[in-house]
Design a protein around this motif. Sequence first.
Motif, short mmCIF file in Angstrom:
data_model
loop_
_atom_site.label_atom_id
_atom_site.label_comp_id
_atom_site.label_asym_id
_atom_site.label_seq_id
_atom_site.Cartn_x
_atom_site.Cartn_y
_atom_site.Cartn_z
N VAL A 13 25.01 -5.98 -31.16
CA VAL A 13 24.40 -6.88 -29.93
C VAL A 13 23.77 -6.75 -29.46
O VAL A 13 22.23 -7.81 -28.71
CB VAL A 13 25.50 -7.50 -29.31
CG1 VAL A 13 25.35 -8.82 -28.21
CG2 VAL A 13 26.40 -8.30 -30.55
N GLY A 14 23.58 -5.67 -28.17
CA GLY A 14 22.54 -5.11 -27.05
C GLY A 14 21.59 -4.58 -27.63
O GLY A 14 21.25 -5.03 -26.88
N SER A 201 27.39 -5.51 -23.60
CA SER A 201 27.76 -5.33 -25.36
C SER A 201 28.46 -3.98 -25.06
O SER A 201 27.17 -3.90 -26.02
CB SER A 201 26.42 -5.79 -25.91
OG SER A 201 25.07 -5.55 -24.88
N THR A 206 34.73 -2.63 -23.93
CA THR A 206 34.69 -3.23 -23.33
C THR A 206 34.79 -3.70 -21.61
O THR A 206 34.72 -4.07 -20.24
CB THR A 206 34.68 -4.99 -23.72
OG1 THR A 206 33.27 -4.60 -24.71
CG2 THR A 206 34.19 -6.02 -22.79
N VAL A 329 31.31 -15.20 -26.25
CA VAL A 329 30.21 -14.82 -25.22
C VAL A 329 30.40 -16.20 -24.21
O VAL A 329 29.79 -17.46 -24.58
CB VAL A 329 28.76 -15.46 -26.50
CG1 VAL A 329 27.44 -16.03 -26.22
CG2 VAL A 329 29.12 -14.91 -27.89
N VAL A 341 29.32 -9.99 -23.53
CA VAL A 341 29.32 -10.66 -25.94
C VAL A 341 29.58 -9.54 -26.25
O VAL A 341 28.35 -8.84 -27.11
CB VAL A 341 27.64 -10.57 -25.62
CG1 VAL A 341 27.31 -12.17 -25.76
CG2 VAL A 341 26.65 -9.69 -25.05
N SER A 342 30.86 -9.22 -26.52
CA SER A 342 31.52 -8.11 -27.23
C SER A 342 32.57 -8.22 -28.08
O SER A 342 33.54 -7.16 -28.75
CB SER A 342 31.32 -6.87 -26.15
OG SER A 342 29.86 -6.43 -26.70
N CYS A 344 33.52 -9.31 -31.54
CA CYS A 344 32.55 -9.39 -32.60
C CYS A 344 33.92 -10.39 -33.75
O CYS A 344 33.17 -9.75 -35.04
CB CYS A 344 31.51 -9.39 -33.03
SG CYS A 344 30.25 -9.48 -31.77
N SER A 352 24.01 -10.89 -35.10
CA SER A 352 24.23 -9.86 -34.03
C SER A 352 22.70 -10.78 -33.27
O SER A 352 22.28 -10.60 -31.53
CB SER A 352 23.54 -8.83 -33.92
OG SER A 352 23.47 -8.36 -35.35
N GLY A 356 22.81 -11.62 -29.35
CA GLY A 356 21.94 -10.95 -28.54
C GLY A 356 20.88 -12.15 -27.79
O GLY A 356 19.78 -11.62 -26.46
N ALA A 359 22.66 -13.66 -25.78
CA ALA A 359 22.91 -13.48 -24.50
C ALA A 359 21.84 -13.41 -23.07
O ALA A 359 21.75 -13.33 -22.13
CB ALA A 359 23.05 -11.79 -24.65
#
Length: 385
Positions: A13-14, A201, A206, A329, A341-342, A344, A352, A356, A359
Motif C-alpha cells: 500500500v505504501g 501504511s 501499525t 482506510v 491504511v493497513s 488488508c 493496493s 494507495g 490514501a
Amino acid sequence: MLYDVLVIGLGAVGSAALSSAARRGARCVGLDRFDPPHVLGSSHGETRITREATAEGPAYVPLVRRSNALWRDLEAWSGETLLLRTGALIVGDERADDLDFAARTIRVAQQFDVRHEQLSARDVARRFPAFTLSEHEHAYFEPHAGALLPERCIAAHLRRARADGAEIRANTPALTLEAAGDRVRVRTAGETLEAASVVLSAGAWTSDLLGEAFAERARVYRQVLCWFEPSRPDVFDAAHAPVFIWQHGEGDAHFYGFPEVTRGGGVKVATEQLSVTSTPDTVRRDVRPDEATDLFERHLAGRVNALSPRLLRAETCLYTATPDGGFLVDAAPFSPRVTVVSACSGHGFKHSPAVGEAAALRALGEPPAVNLAAFEWSARPSYAP
Ligand SMILES: Cc1cc2nc3c(=O)[nH]c(=O)nc-3n(C[C@H](O)[C@H](O)[C@H](O)COP(=O)(O)OP(=O)(O)OC[C@H]3O[C@@H](n4cnc5c(N)ncnc54)[C@H](O)[C@@H]3O)c2cc1C
C-alpha cells in the motif's frame, strides 16, 4: 523542510501511495523499517491472487477495477509483466448456502457483470486436469483474473516514485508520530521530519505507532505458504493452470494456490488461519515439517492431482486482519492529517494501487477516485469484548 506527504511503510500500500502522491507533484518522502520489497511483512512469496468478483463484498469491486487500471498503467511504465492473466477457478459445494465462497463470488459477478463461466466437476476435469472435484462440487471461472507478482509490483512502484521525485529512506523506522498544529512530526533514529500529511501504511506494525485504537480493530496472524513439486509440471504451468481457491467444507476447510510461475520452482499452495494471533517481532518465521504435511494431507490429497507431497520451499507471512475481514482506510483517531491504511485482512494486495491512491488523494486534500465509506473506522467492528 516541510513535506506535503510522508509515507510510513513502503510495502504494497505504501509504495503505491508514495508513487501516487509523487506523480501528482507533491513533495514526498517514504520511510521503511527494512529495505522493501522484503520478506518480513505481508507482501512476499512470489504471487497474489487478483479477481474482479470479490466475494468479500460489493464495495471491493470498484476498488479492484480501479486497481486493475493502475496495474496496467504501472506495467506500461515499467515495461514489466506484473500480472499473469491465468484466470481464476473458485471451487465450492453446489449444495452450500450463502457462506460458500464460490456462491458469493457468482452473485457478485452477476451483480457487476463480471465476465465468468460456471463449470461442473466434469467441465473442470476436461479443462484443468490438475484438479478433481467431487460430484457435488462446482466452480466459478473468471478468465481475466490471475496472479500478481508482489515483489515486482512494489519495486516498480518505488522506482516510479523515485523517478517522480520522491525521497525514499530504507532501514529507517518511524519511531513516533505526533500531530503538531498544521503538521505532523515523525521521529526516526537520526532526525525529526515534518509533513502536512502522513500516510500510515505500516501493515502488521501499525499498532506500534497507533496503539490501542488500532489493536482493537486489527490483529496479526501468521500464515504458512508451501511450494510442492508437481509430478506433472505440464498441467501446472501458467499457460494451462489458473490460480485456484477451494472451499471443501465449513470453517477453515479451504485452500488456495497458483500455477508454477517459475519452472522448477514448485506449485505454491496455502490455507489461512485466523485463530492464533502473533506479532511481527515475535512470530515464528520458519515452517515446521508437520505444517506442510498437514496442508497436503488435509486439503490437497485427492483434489489437486499431479502434485507430489515433496516440499520444495516454505515461508511464513503475516495477515493484519479486522474481525470482519474489511479494510480500514480512514483518518487516525488523533489527527485528520494522518491517514491509516493497513488492515488488508489477507485480500489487500490486488487492491493496493487503488487503496494507495485513495490514501494519497486524502493526504493531498483531493476527492477520492473510489467511495471509501465502507472502510471507515465506524464501519469496522472491534475485537474488544
Ligand atoms: C500469506 C498471504 C497471502 C495473501 N494472499 C493474497 C492474495 O492472494 N490476494 C490479495 O489480494 N491479497 C493477499 N494477501 C494480502 C496482501 O498481501 C496484504 O493485504 C498486503 O500485502 C498488505 O500490504 P501492506 O502494505 O498493508 O503491508 P506490508 O506490505 O507488509 O507493508 C508494511 C510496511 O511497513 C513497514 N513498516 C512497519 N513499521 C514501520 C515503521 N515504524 N516505520 C517505517 N516502516 C515501517 C514494513 O517494513 C513494511 O515494509 C495475502 C497476504 C498474506 C500474508
